[in-house]
Motif scaffolding. Sequence first.
Motif, PDB file in Angstrom:
ATOM      1  N   LEU A  41       0.791  -1.294   0.135  1.00 13.03           N
ATOM      2  CA  LEU A  41      -0.100  -0.078   0.056  1.00 13.03           C
ATOM      3  C   LEU A  41       0.985   1.505  -0.034  1.00 13.03           C
ATOM      4  O   LEU A  41       0.376   2.123  -0.357  1.00 13.03           O
ATOM      5  CB  LEU A  41      -0.928   0.147   1.329  1.00 13.03           C
ATOM      6  N   ASN A  42       1.928   1.222   0.700  1.00  9.85           N
ATOM      7  CA  ASN A  42       2.949   2.480   0.665  1.00  9.85           C
ATOM      8  C   ASN A  42       3.582   2.656  -0.650  1.00  9.85           C
ATOM      9  O   ASN A  42       3.797   3.794  -1.005  1.00  9.85           O
ATOM     10  CB  ASN A  42       4.207   2.158   1.697  1.00  9.85           C
ATOM     11  N   ALA A  45       0.692   4.330  -2.736  1.00 12.45           N
ATOM     12  CA  ALA A  45       0.416   5.675  -2.314  1.00 12.45           C
ATOM     13  C   ALA A  45       1.519   6.303  -2.966  1.00 12.45           C
ATOM     14  O   ALA A  45       1.365   7.508  -3.467  1.00 12.45           O
ATOM     15  CB  ALA A  45       0.325   5.795  -1.131  1.00 12.45           C
ATOM     16  N   GLY A  48       0.999   6.505  -6.899  1.00 11.09           N
ATOM     17  CA  GLY A  48      -0.311   6.799  -7.436  1.00 11.09           C
ATOM     18  C   GLY A  48      -0.566   8.184  -8.335  1.00 11.09           C
ATOM     19  O   GLY A  48      -1.269   7.915  -9.059  1.00 11.09           O
ATOM     20  N   LEU A 117      -8.366   6.890  -4.384  1.00  5.72           N
ATOM     21  CA  LEU A 117      -8.828   6.105  -3.123  1.00  5.72           C
ATOM     22  C   LEU A 117      -8.231   4.510  -3.488  1.00  5.72           C
ATOM     23  O   LEU A 117      -7.687   3.903  -2.735  1.00  5.72           O
ATOM     24  CB  LEU A 117     -10.087   5.819  -3.052  1.00  5.72           C
ATOM     25  N   ASN A 120      -4.833   3.827  -2.754  1.00  3.43           N
ATOM     26  CA  ASN A 120      -4.547   4.274  -1.587  1.00  3.43           C
ATOM     27  C   ASN A 120      -3.502   5.710  -1.404  1.00  3.43           C
ATOM     28  O   ASN A 120      -2.706   6.057  -0.580  1.00  3.43           O
ATOM     29  CB  ASN A 120      -3.405   3.314  -0.830  1.00  3.43           C
ATOM     30  N   GLU A 122      -3.588   9.633  -0.228  1.00  2.00           N
ATOM     31  CA  GLU A 122      -4.132  10.421   1.076  1.00  2.00           C
ATOM     32  C   GLU A 122      -5.095  11.528   0.497  1.00  2.00           C
ATOM     33  O   GLU A 122      -4.567  11.718  -0.784  1.00  2.00           O
ATOM     34  CB  GLU A 122      -3.041  10.983   1.755  1.00  2.00           C
TER      35      GLU A 122
END
Length: 221
Positions: A41-42, A45, A48, A117, A120, A122
């Motif tokens: 997920l990091n 993000a 992204g 979203l 992931n 922010e």
Amino acid sequence: MLALFLRDVRLGVRAGGGALVGVLFFLTVVAVVPFGVGPDLNLLARIGPAMLWVGALLASLLGLDRLFQADREDGSLDLLILASDRHMLALTVLVKCLAHWVASVLPLVVASPLLGLFMNIEPLGIAATSLTLLVGTPAIAFIGAVGAAVAVSLPRGGLLVSVLILPLAIPVLIFGVSAAYGAVNDPNPFLAPFLILAALTLFFAVIGPAAATLALRSMSD
């Protein structure tokens, strides 16, 4: 000009599935990224904003080859070229570019928060990416007008349009991604690349229609 704008928006929505095809392609490009990079997920993000920009850029190219195609098929393009002086034809091209952006590219900007979203990102990063897409993607339409004008007389000019546009769109991609990253990474600036992105859009809003006008006139000679 308003009638031309509304007509082109309607044609853009109807032709080839319109905005839905672009949004589905955008979704497909972004959706395959987690399968390629894994469930980190990091990492998702972090990459992204870049993936949203790449997906939006590729999806924006889908309908550009049809920018002048309908007018050429019904003969109205020849009438516009013959009846308009250089400045009026450039204004017509500008209106057609804006109509293409509203019909085919603006839905990508609207869909980008949802896909953010999915990646992931922010909330601040999603807002910044959406804002940079809103400001930067019109430049792709203005650049695309040049490629569409060059390829309008060719039977299969869609690939040629993409080849012509992509190198010119790289600066837009670079500063769009830089601004999106700058909003979430404290040492990196947001305002400077964002202002350069806005300046690129304004620059191509002038250069793109003018160059497309020259290409259209040379085609008719």
